[in-house]
Motif scaffolding. Structure first.
Motif, PDB file in Angstrom:
ATOM      1  N   GLY A 190       2.258   2.498  -4.533  1.00  0.00           N
ATOM      2  CA  GLY A 190       2.104   3.713  -3.730  1.00  0.00           C
ATOM      3  C   GLY A 190       3.277   3.861  -2.774  1.00  0.00           C
ATOM      4  N   ILE A 191       3.725   5.084  -2.631  1.00  0.00           N
ATOM      5  CA  ILE A 191       4.856   5.337  -1.726  1.00  0.00           C
ATOM      6  C   ILE A 191       4.393   5.198  -0.273  1.00  0.00           C
ATOM      7  CG2 ILE A 191       6.389   7.206  -0.947  1.00  0.00           C
ATOM      8  CD1 ILE A 191       6.488   7.851  -4.107  1.00  0.00           C
ATOM      9  N   THR A 192       3.192   5.668   0.017  1.00  0.00           N
ATOM     10  CA  THR A 192       2.654   5.523   1.370  1.00  0.00           C
ATOM     11  C   THR A 192       2.398   4.034   1.659  1.00  0.00           C
ATOM     12  OG1 THR A 192       1.449   7.508   0.730  1.00  0.00           O
ATOM     13  CG2 THR A 192       1.064   6.677   2.943  1.00  0.00           C
ATOM     14  N   ARG A 222      -9.869  -2.732 -12.838  1.00  0.00           N
ATOM     15  CA  ARG A 222      -8.506  -2.346 -13.202  1.00  0.00           C
ATOM     16  C   ARG A 222      -7.918  -3.517 -13.990  1.00  0.00           C
ATOM     17  NH1 ARG A 222      -8.136   2.672 -11.997  1.00  0.00           N
ATOM     18  NH2 ARG A 222      -7.017   3.381 -10.171  1.00  0.00           N
ATOM     19  N   ARG A 261       9.843   6.981  -9.023  1.00  0.00           N
ATOM     20  CA  ARG A 261       8.611   6.480  -9.655  1.00  0.00           C
ATOM     21  C   ARG A 261       8.296   7.278 -10.922  1.00  0.00           C
ATOM     22  NH1 ARG A 261       3.307   6.089  -6.069  1.00  0.00           N
ATOM     23  NH2 ARG A 261       3.397   8.353  -6.320  1.00  0.00           N
ATOM     24  N   GLU A 272      -7.173  -1.413  -5.804  1.00  0.00           N
ATOM     25  CA  GLU A 272      -6.793  -0.127  -5.201  1.00  0.00           C
ATOM     26  C   GLU A 272      -7.937   0.856  -5.372  1.00  0.00           C
ATOM     27  OE1 GLU A 272      -3.637   1.900  -7.339  1.00  0.00           O
ATOM     28  OE2 GLU A 272      -4.605   1.540  -9.276  1.00  0.00           O
ATOM     29  N   TYR A 310      -5.958   9.797 -16.511  1.00  0.00           N
ATOM     30  CA  TYR A 310      -6.638   9.498 -15.248  1.00  0.00           C
ATOM     31  C   TYR A 310      -8.161   9.549 -15.352  1.00  0.00           C
ATOM     32  CZ  TYR A 310      -3.885   8.451 -11.160  1.00  0.00           C
ATOM     33  OH  TYR A 310      -3.158   7.792 -10.211  1.00  0.00           O
ATOM     34  N   SER A 357      -2.316   7.082   1.011  1.00  0.00           N
ATOM     35  CA  SER A 357      -1.867   7.871  -0.139  1.00  0.00           C
ATOM     36  C   SER A 357      -1.108   9.079   0.385  1.00  0.00           C
ATOM     37  CB  SER A 357      -3.036   8.335  -1.006  1.00  0.00           C
ATOM     38  OG  SER A 357      -3.632   9.479  -0.457  1.00  0.00           O
ATOM     39  N   THR A 358      -0.429   9.743  -0.526  1.00  0.00           N
ATOM     40  CA  THR A 358       0.346  10.925  -0.154  1.00  0.00           C
ATOM     41  C   THR A 358      -0.523  11.954   0.558  1.00  0.00           C
ATOM     42  OG1 THR A 358       1.902  10.607  -1.940  1.00  0.00           O
ATOM     43  CG2 THR A 358       1.631  12.865  -1.172  1.00  0.00           C
ATOM     44  N   LYS A 396       2.128   5.835 -13.332  1.00  0.00           N
ATOM     45  CA  LYS A 396       1.335   6.978 -12.873  1.00  0.00           C
ATOM     46  C   LYS A 396       1.255   7.961 -14.038  1.00  0.00           C
ATOM     47  CE  LYS A 396       0.870   9.811  -8.750  1.00  0.00           C
ATOM     48  NZ  LYS A 396      -0.528   9.531  -8.444  1.00  0.00           N
ATOM     49  N   LEU A 444      -1.085   0.678  -8.190  1.00  0.00           N
ATOM     50  CA  LEU A 444       0.105   1.526  -8.253  1.00  0.00           C
ATOM     51  C   LEU A 444       1.010   1.186  -7.070  1.00  0.00           C
ATOM     52  CD1 LEU A 444       1.242   4.101  -9.811  1.00  0.00           C
ATOM     53  CD2 LEU A 444       0.468   5.363  -7.805  1.00  0.00           C
ATOM     54  N   THR A 455      -9.057   5.066  -6.513  1.00  0.00           N
ATOM     55  CA  THR A 455      -8.737   5.937  -7.652  1.00  0.00           C
ATOM     56  C   THR A 455      -7.423   6.676  -7.420  1.00  0.00           C
ATOM     57  OG1 THR A 455      -9.870   7.875  -6.762  1.00  0.00           O
ATOM     58  CG2 THR A 455     -11.199   6.366  -8.069  1.00  0.00           C
ATOM     59  N   GLY A 456      -7.127   6.947  -6.140  1.00  0.00           N
ATOM     60  CA  GLY A 456      -5.892   7.673  -5.838  1.00  0.00           C
ATOM     61  C   GLY A 456      -5.313   7.205  -4.520  1.00  0.00           C
ATOM     62  N   SER A 457      -5.531   5.931  -4.213  1.00  0.00           N
ATOM     63  CA  SER A 457      -5.038   5.423  -2.929  1.00  0.00           C
ATOM     64  C   SER A 457      -4.854   3.912  -3.026  1.00  0.00           C
ATOM     65  CB  SER A 457      -6.040   5.736  -1.806  1.00  0.00           C
ATOM     66  OG  SER A 457      -7.263   5.079  -2.053  1.00  0.00           O
ATOM     67  N   ASN A 458      -4.068   3.377  -2.119  1.00  0.00           N
ATOM     68  CA  ASN A 458      -3.973   1.920  -1.953  1.00  0.00           C
ATOM     69  C   ASN A 458      -4.862   1.505  -0.790  1.00  0.00           C
ATOM     70  OD1 ASN A 458      -0.881   2.669  -3.001  1.00  0.00           O
ATOM     71  ND2 ASN A 458      -1.778   0.853  -3.900  1.00  0.00           N
TER      72      ASN A 458
HETATM   73  N1  PLP Z   1      -3.096   4.414  -6.459  1.00  0.00           N
HETATM   74  C1  PLP Z   1      -3.332   5.379  -7.367  1.00  0.00           C
HETATM   75  C2  PLP Z   1      -4.086   5.043  -8.608  1.00  0.00           C
HETATM   76  C3  PLP Z   1      -2.870   6.676  -7.143  1.00  0.00           C
HETATM   77  O1  PLP Z   1      -3.097   7.642  -8.050  1.00  0.00           O
HETATM   78  C4  PLP Z   1      -2.176   6.970  -5.946  1.00  0.00           C
HETATM   79  C5  PLP Z   1      -1.680   8.313  -5.661  1.00  0.00           C
HETATM   80  O2  PLP Z   1      -1.991   9.275  -6.284  1.00  0.00           O
HETATM   81  C6  PLP Z   1      -1.969   5.949  -5.031  1.00  0.00           C
HETATM   82  C7  PLP Z   1      -2.425   4.676  -5.324  1.00  0.00           C
HETATM   83  C8  PLP Z   1      -1.228   6.212  -3.742  1.00  0.00           C
HETATM   84  O3  PLP Z   1       0.139   6.443  -3.993  1.00  0.00           O
HETATM   85  P1  PLP Z   1       1.040   7.355  -3.060  1.00  0.00           P
HETATM   86  O4  PLP Z   1       1.020   6.754  -1.705  1.00  0.00           O
HETATM   87  O5  PLP Z   1       2.394   7.291  -3.689  1.00  0.00           O
HETATM   88  O6  PLP Z   1       0.447   8.725  -3.080  1.00  0.00           O
END
Ligand code: PLP
Length: 273
Positions: free
Chosen positions: A200-202, A131, A50, A174, A145, A232-233, A141, A198, A176-179
């Motif tokens: 997201g890997i999780t 968004r 990514r 989504e 931010y 999220s991670t 990513k 995003l 701010t830092g998660s799905n």
């Molecule tokens: N969406 C956004 C905007 C993010 O910044 C993040 C992670 O930081 C995610 C989703 C979740 O992604 P991941 O599961 O890869 O941490």
């Protein structure tokens, strides 16, 4: 605390990046946050892939995966920690003000922060901002931010730990830092990548492991979903017990609890060698 900068380990206190680094002056950079458990990373290959996609999207030179792996291993070795977050930052590098790009090659920083396990459930708000599902940076990513920082500050003012965005056509996107995932009639749904979220890997692992469906969802699905959860991670799978003024029952509904269990079991076996 040691960090990686300019090809080697340095003391965090004395490490210096130029004030003309384009990552600082114009947000021309990309990043990853990687979980590290007992010094072992989780899903590093996916994070590196990514990082490369994000770098390509900005037109940055492709990061050297071997170097980033070396950097992560060195930082983890130098700073033993039971549960940490590696922050990989890769920017356009130093260049004159007004130039399109740094002129001395990219900057790579790898740092480690400690982290605590998140609570099993959390409160969220929705925000009035959207968004953009069709922007130049959609799905990348990047270190730009600030919009997330503003939304998160609003969440904190409302006693919540995450803010959820819709996109410009009124669909759920989504955090701010998660799905985000919702449960409707026992089925798990999450917005598709076309919503602007995003990759997201999780999120990806949760979709694979639970059979969640990728579905266009109107933002107001949050007013009727039986359960809501975030991935999220740093959160793994985390139940949502409040969206704005709407209380959701219990700490985690049955479908979310099952997703949390599945994720914990599968991810626990999946640390990088
Ligand atoms: N969406 C956004 C905007 C993010 O910044 C993040 C992670 O930081 C995610 C989703 C979740 O992604 P991941 O599961 O890869 O941490």
């Amino acid at each position: 605390m040691k960090i990686w900068l300019d090809g080697g380990l340095q003391d965090m206190e004395s490490a210096r990046v130029s004030v003309f680094d384009h990552g600082l002056t114009v947000g021309d950079g990309v990043f990853e946050t990687v979980k590290a458990v007992g010094g072992r990373t989780f899903a590093l290959t996916r994070h590196l892939d990514r990082l490369t996609r994000s770098a390509r999207g900005l037109g940055l030179p492709e990061p050297d995966h071997a170097e980033v792996r070396r950097a992560c291993a060195a930082v983890l070795d130098a700073n033993p920690m039971p549960l940490g977050r590696l922050r990989i930052t890769y920017t356009g590098g130093r260049g004159p003000l007004g130039s399109d790009r740094g002129e001395h090659g990219p900057t790579l920083v790898v740092a480690l922060g400690d982290t605590s396990r998140r609570p099993d459930s959390t409160a969220t708000i929705t925000v009035p901002w959207t968004r953009n599902e069709r922007g130049a940076l959609t799905g990348l990513k990047t270190t730009s931010y600030a919009e997330n920082v503003v939304a998160l500050a609003r969440a904190h003012r409302h006693g919540a730990s995450e803010a959820l965005f819709g996109n410009t056509v009124g669909q759920l996107c989504e955090g701010t830092g998660s799905n985000v995932f919702v449960v409707l009639d026992g089925e798990i749904h999450t917005p598709p990548l076309a919503s602007g979220c995003l990759a997201g890997i999780t999120r990806e692992l949760t979709v694979d492991w639970t059979g969640a469906k990728e579905t266009d969802l109107p933002l107001d699905v949050l007013e009727r979903a039986d359960e809501v959860f975030l991935t999220s991670t740093l959160r793994d799978v985390q139940a949502v017990h409040r969206v704005d003024d709407r209380e959701l029952p219990g700490t985690a509904g049955p479908v979310t609890a099952k997703a949390m269990r599945i994720f914990a079991e599968r991810a626990g076996d999946d640390l990088d060698p």
